[in-house]
Motif scaffolding. Structure first.
Motif, PDB file in Angstrom:
ATOM      1  N   UNK A  78      16.752  70.227  97.439  1.00  0.00           N
ATOM      2  CA  UNK A  78      17.498  69.144  98.091  1.00  0.00           C
ATOM      3  C   UNK A  78      17.927  68.107  97.057  1.00  0.00           C
ATOM      4  N   UNK A  79      17.011  67.748  96.166  1.00  0.00           N
ATOM      5  CA  UNK A  79      17.324  66.785  95.118  1.00  0.00           C
ATOM      6  C   UNK A  79      18.418  67.315  94.205  1.00  0.00           C
ATOM      7  N   UNK A  80      18.337  68.591  93.863  1.00  0.00           N
ATOM      8  CA  UNK A  80      19.354  69.179  92.987  1.00  0.00           C
ATOM      9  C   UNK A  80      20.730  69.188  93.645  1.00  0.00           C
ATOM     10  N   UNK A  81      20.775  69.489  94.922  1.00  0.00           N
ATOM     11  CA  UNK A  81      22.074  69.486  95.621  1.00  0.00           C
ATOM     12  C   UNK A  81      22.676  68.084  95.621  1.00  0.00           C
ATOM     13  N   UNK A  82      21.826  67.091  95.799  1.00  0.00           N
ATOM     14  CA  UNK A  82      22.301  65.709  95.793  1.00  0.00           C
ATOM     15  C   UNK A  82      22.893  65.341  94.436  1.00  0.00           C
ATOM     16  N   UNK A  83      22.224  65.758  93.387  1.00  0.00           N
ATOM     17  CA  UNK A  83      22.713  65.471  92.044  1.00  0.00           C
ATOM     18  C   UNK A  83      23.968  66.277  91.742  1.00  0.00           C
ATOM     19  N   UNK A  84      23.989  67.522  92.164  1.00  0.00           N
ATOM     20  CA  UNK A  84      25.183  68.352  91.958  1.00  0.00           C
ATOM     21  C   UNK A  84      26.409  67.707  92.610  1.00  0.00           C
ATOM     22  N   UNK A  85      26.236  67.196  93.834  1.00  0.00           N
ATOM     23  CA  UNK A  85      27.357  66.550  94.520  1.00  0.00           C
ATOM     24  C   UNK A  85      27.813  65.304  93.761  1.00  0.00           C
ATOM     25  N   UNK A  86      26.859  64.549  93.242  1.00  0.00           N
ATOM     26  CA  UNK A  86      27.187  63.360  92.462  1.00  0.00           C
ATOM     27  C   UNK A  86      28.006  63.730  91.229  1.00  0.00           C
ATOM     28  N   UNK A  87      27.549  64.740  90.498  1.00  0.00           N
ATOM     29  CA  UNK A  87      28.220  65.147  89.263  1.00  0.00           C
ATOM     30  C   UNK A  87      29.610  65.694  89.551  1.00  0.00           C
ATOM     31  N   UNK A  88      29.754  66.439  90.619  1.00  0.00           N
ATOM     32  CA  UNK A  88      31.046  67.037  90.929  1.00  0.00           C
ATOM     33  C   UNK A  88      32.070  65.984  91.336  1.00  0.00           C
ATOM     34  N   UNK A  89      31.617  64.830  91.807  1.00  0.00           N
ATOM     35  CA  UNK A  89      32.537  63.736  92.099  1.00  0.00           C
ATOM     36  C   UNK A  89      33.185  63.210  90.823  1.00  0.00           C
ATOM     37  N   UNK A  90      32.579  63.494  89.693  1.00  0.00           N
ATOM     38  CA  UNK A  90      33.122  63.074  88.390  1.00  0.00           C
ATOM     39  C   UNK A  90      33.912  64.187  87.713  1.00  0.00           C
ATOM     40  N   UNK A  91      34.158  65.280  88.437  1.00  0.00           N
ATOM     41  CA  UNK A  91      34.895  66.388  87.857  1.00  0.00           C
ATOM     42  C   UNK A  91      34.090  67.175  86.836  1.00  0.00           C
ATOM     43  N   UNK A  92      32.788  67.153  86.988  1.00  0.00           N
ATOM     44  CA  UNK A  92      31.884  67.806  86.041  1.00  0.00           C
ATOM     45  C   UNK A  92      30.998  68.775  86.806  1.00  0.00           C
ATOM     46  N   UNK A  93      30.334  69.669  86.078  1.00  0.00           N
ATOM     47  CA  UNK A  93      29.400  70.589  86.705  1.00  0.00           C
ATOM     48  C   UNK A  93      28.032  70.446  86.055  1.00  0.00           C
ATOM     49  N   UNK A  94      27.023  70.949  86.761  1.00  0.00           N
ATOM     50  CA  UNK A  94      25.623  70.839  86.352  1.00  0.00           C
ATOM     51  C   UNK A  94      25.109  72.219  85.955  1.00  0.00           C
TER      52      UNK A  94
END
Length: 364
Positions: A78-94
């Motif tokens: 769940x934490x990783x999905x939250x961070x992934x969504x945050x990063x993707x808002x910046x046009x980046x991937x995790x």
């Protein structure tokens, strides 16, 4: 030195995971940390959860403190999905692995933060090499003397953590023939590697006070050993592992660390010079390493050593409620570590870009 041992219930656990920030098309590293932190602040995510590290292409995520590793295992995806969504808002991937398969570490900028600028000033070129990504496990302990015993026990088992977690076979587009390239790159940093063998808390405290008084370090947090006391947090911290692509493996390594800490009084420490030999073998060969059991005067495979350790820790894992996660360590033994998987992807697809794409797809 602020000391908070005993402030939390014994053996509560948390993790810090360092992630790669990569371009969504080329999968190369991108120094996007400032953009990610700006969005973090805009959406109200606390800085205690998502923060920067030395390299501007690294994002650190700190989990909450959990009473059991079972709770950690449930929450990590769940934490990783939250961070992934945050990063993707910046046009980046995790992506999660100990090193990036092909990007040049030395081309990654240092994060614009006073602590990291100070690190760069102190360490020079060494700091430019540190675009590497680790997993840190914190386990709360009741007092300072127990912290020393727990660190000594974790230190003895660092070779097994390296063998299990090895997830960095590539460096700047080359197969290094190591299982954990990150381990050797990090060894360039002063006060890294296996910790000195302190017998008592006063020995550790005296060592740190001497270095601070000499102007060598500002505080104990500049001792970056594979395992160390963390008095401010009231924990011992295992720092030897590569970042794990699969969150379930993070939880399994946390269960192994927690079980060892809880059983610290029942496991003897070992001479760091002997442990260093086994650590090298694990760094080079991963789970294929043959380790030497110096107490029994015999050689064992890393896989056999892990199976024996899990069997010995099974009763205490039941008491801690992490038996299922500890059994996950055996799944790593049977299925191979992250370095094995990355090499298999390269063999199948013939491209390190495909390896990086796999890491992005599998992180979450």
């Amino acid at each position: 030195m602020e000391i908070n041992f005993g402030a939390s219930a014994p053996y509560t656990v948390g993790v810090e995971e360092e992630f790669q920030l990569v371009d969504p098309e080329t999968f190369a590293l991108v120094p996007a940390i400032e953009a990610v932190l700006t969005v973090r602040d805009a959406v109200g995510i606390p800085a205690s959860f998502v923060s920067s590290e030395l390299s501007a292409s690294c994002l650190e995520v700190r989990s909450p403190v959990y009473g059991t590793v079972a709770e950690l295992a449930e929450e990590l995806p769940v934490l990783r999905r939250r961070v992934r969504d945050l990063v993707e808002r910046c046009g980046t991937r995790l992506a999660a692995a100990g090193t990036h398969p092909f990007s040049d570490s030395t081309m990654q900028p240092i994060t614009e933060k006073e602590r990291y600028r100070r690190v760069e000033e102190k360490m020079g070129w060494t700091a430019r090499m540190q675009a590497i990504y680790g997993l840190h496990v914190h386990v709360a302990v009741p007092d300072a003397e127990y912290a020393i015993r727990a660190v000594n026990v974790l230190s003895r088992h660092v070779p097994l953590f390296v063998a299990l977690s090895a997830n960095s076979p590539f460096w700047s587009g080359q197969d290094t023939r190591l299982s954990s390239t990150r381990t050797k790159v990090f060894s360039l940093v002063p006060r890294s590697g296996l910790p000195p063998h302190f017998r008592f808390w006063k020995d550790f405290e005296g060592y740190v006070d001497t270095l601070v008084a000499s102007g060598g370090i500002p505080d104990y947090s500049w001792c970056w050993w594979d395992a160390r006391p963390h008095p401010k947090l009231g924990t011992v911290e295992l720092r030897a592992a590569d970042a794990q692509t699969d969150a379930a493996r993070t939880a399994s390594l946390a269960a192994l660390a927690q079980s060892l800490v809880a059983a610290a009084d029942h496991h003897r420490p070992e001479d760091p010079l002997l442990t260093e030999e086994n650590k090298w073998r694990a760094t080079r060969h991963g789970l294929e390493a043959r380790l030497y059991d110096f107490s029994a005067d015999r050689s064992v495979t890393a896989r056999e050593a892990v199976r024996n350790l899990v069997a010995a820790l099974r009763p205490i894992s039941q008491d801690l409620g992490c038996e299922a996660q500890l059994e996950g360590v055996l799944e790593i033994v049977e299925g191979g570590n992250g370095a094995d998987k990355q090499r298999a992807v390269l063999k199948e697809h013939g491209s390190l870009q495909e390896v990086a794409a796999y890491l992005v797809a599998a992180t979450g």
